[in-house]
Design a protein around this motif. Sequence first.
Motif, PDB file in Angstrom:
ATOM      1  N   THR A  13       0.844  -1.191   0.000  1.00 58.55           N
ATOM      2  CA  THR A  13       0.000   0.000   0.000  1.00 58.55           C
ATOM      3  C   THR A  13       0.880   1.241   0.000  1.00 58.55           C
ATOM      4  N   ASN A  15      -0.537   4.122   1.292  1.00 56.09           N
ATOM      5  CA  ASN A  15      -1.171   5.016   2.257  1.00 56.09           C
ATOM      6  C   ASN A  15      -1.717   4.217   3.436  1.00 56.09           C
ATOM      7  N   ASN A  19      -5.510   2.732   4.123  1.00 59.82           N
ATOM      8  CA  ASN A  19      -5.524   1.277   4.223  1.00 59.82           C
ATOM      9  C   ASN A  19      -6.217   0.834   5.512  1.00 59.82           C
ATOM     10  N   TYR A  23      -9.765  -1.426   5.544  1.00 62.30           N
ATOM     11  CA  TYR A  23      -9.787  -2.810   6.023  1.00 62.30           C
ATOM     12  C   TYR A  23     -10.470  -2.974   7.378  1.00 62.30           C
ATOM     13  N   PHE A  61       0.057  -5.632   5.245  1.00 61.62           N
ATOM     14  CA  PHE A  61       0.435  -4.633   4.239  1.00 61.62           C
ATOM     15  C   PHE A  61       1.725  -3.927   4.644  1.00 61.62           C
ATOM     16  N   GLU A  63       3.663  -0.528   3.948  1.00 61.13           N
ATOM     17  CA  GLU A  63       3.404   0.807   3.397  1.00 61.13           C
ATOM     18  C   GLU A  63       4.681   1.370   2.800  1.00 61.13           C
ATOM     19  N   GLN A  69       1.671   2.463  -9.062  1.00 62.53           N
ATOM     20  CA  GLN A  69       0.546   1.540  -9.162  1.00 62.53           C
ATOM     21  C   GLN A  69       1.031   0.170  -9.647  1.00 62.53           C
ATOM     22  N   ASP A 120      -9.994  -3.108  -3.744  1.00 65.68           N
ATOM     23  CA  ASP A 120      -9.836  -2.102  -2.691  1.00 65.68           C
ATOM     24  C   ASP A 120      -9.542  -0.739  -3.315  1.00 65.68           C
ATOM     25  N   GLU A 122      -6.949   0.869  -3.813  1.00 66.02           N
ATOM     26  CA  GLU A 122      -5.760   0.956  -4.663  1.00 66.02           C
ATOM     27  C   GLU A 122      -5.803  -0.049  -5.818  1.00 66.02           C
ATOM     28  N   GLN A 124      -6.457  -3.360  -5.602  1.00 64.16           N
ATOM     29  CA  GLN A 124      -6.094  -4.747  -5.321  1.00 64.16           C
ATOM     30  C   GLN A 124      -7.310  -5.651  -5.492  1.00 64.16           C
ATOM     31  N   ARG A 225       1.670  -0.503  -5.512  1.00 62.10           N
ATOM     32  CA  ARG A 225       0.524  -0.413  -4.606  1.00 62.10           C
ATOM     33  C   ARG A 225      -0.672  -1.145  -5.238  1.00 62.10           C
ATOM     34  N   GLY A 226      -1.337  -1.952  -4.419  1.00 61.08           N
ATOM     35  CA  GLY A 226      -2.408  -2.779  -4.944  1.00 61.08           C
ATOM     36  C   GLY A 226      -1.942  -4.147  -5.412  1.00 61.08           C
TER      37      GLY A 226
END
Length: 326
Positions: A13, A15, A19, A23, A61, A63, A69, A120, A122, A124, A225-226
């Motif tokens: 992630t 952020n 995140n 979640y 995760f 960060e 991306q 999500d 990002e 994912q 990310r993702g």
Amino acid sequence: MNFKGIHHVSAMTANAAKNYHFYTKVLGLRLIKKTVNQDDPSVYHLFYGDEEGNPGTELTFFEIPNLAQHREGVSSISALSLRVPTDKALDYWSDRFEKLAVKHRKTQTRAERQSLEFFDFEGQRFFLISDEQNIGVKGGVPWEKGPIPKEFAIIGLGPVQLTVRKPDSTIRLLTEVMGFRFKKDFPSTIAGQPVIHVFETGEGGSGAEIHLEERNDLPMQRLGRGGVHHVAFRVEDEDQLYDWIEKINEARFQHSGYIDRYYFKSLYFREPNGILFELATDGPGFATDEPLEHLGETLALPPFLEPKRNEIEKKLKPLDTAINHD
């Protein structure tokens, strides 16, 4: 020496605050540990799971702020899944995603289970899957203080999908070295693509499956990310982990050797298509350094990083994860 199922999966992630919100507030998972990446303590490592952070329920995760991306491709963990108790629960989640503007698709049958694909914030990719017909590894216990009614709440990790260009070498590793069993095939939803192979370990069921997808129409993934960093498989204890180290040596795979992650003990290696696998012990667990009722509320550091707490905290952007227990 069978694995007990999926232990955890770790993703990327950019952020931590967003995140944490998604979640815990949207999916209703519990933050069971707010810590740092032990290999780079300047960034957060967030662990989510069930009420107690049981193995098989842990989604984590790393960060990395400003991370690019993720680009879909081969040699990747291309989809994760989360288990819910019943088919009816998927109706609840479809309505919830609609209200909260979470990108999702219609409920469909996937590997003979009802499932709901979603993404999500990002991008994912996940599937919520129904455990209504599941036989095998049991799910966890939903977080009592979470926002989701217990009868609909997420109870753990489901099958992990691997996407590779050359499946044969991965299949040999899974079946000849790691003790997975071929279970069945199911059709791809992408026209012209081969069937997806299902392998299971231990007691089997949705908490112990790998779905192996062959794709020749994709480039190599670019992890961002993702994207998903690695998948970990459940090992009973340290003695068995050392047995696995010997077995991985015999199979001539390069690996990390024994690593003490404090909350569990680990070994890392890459399968033939380059996807990172981890073997992780069930214990000691996440209540090792925090009381169960206060998991994840403050920054937890393993003993070897504790002397550097002030230096580490100065580099981290504050992340409020305190829970009102009134």
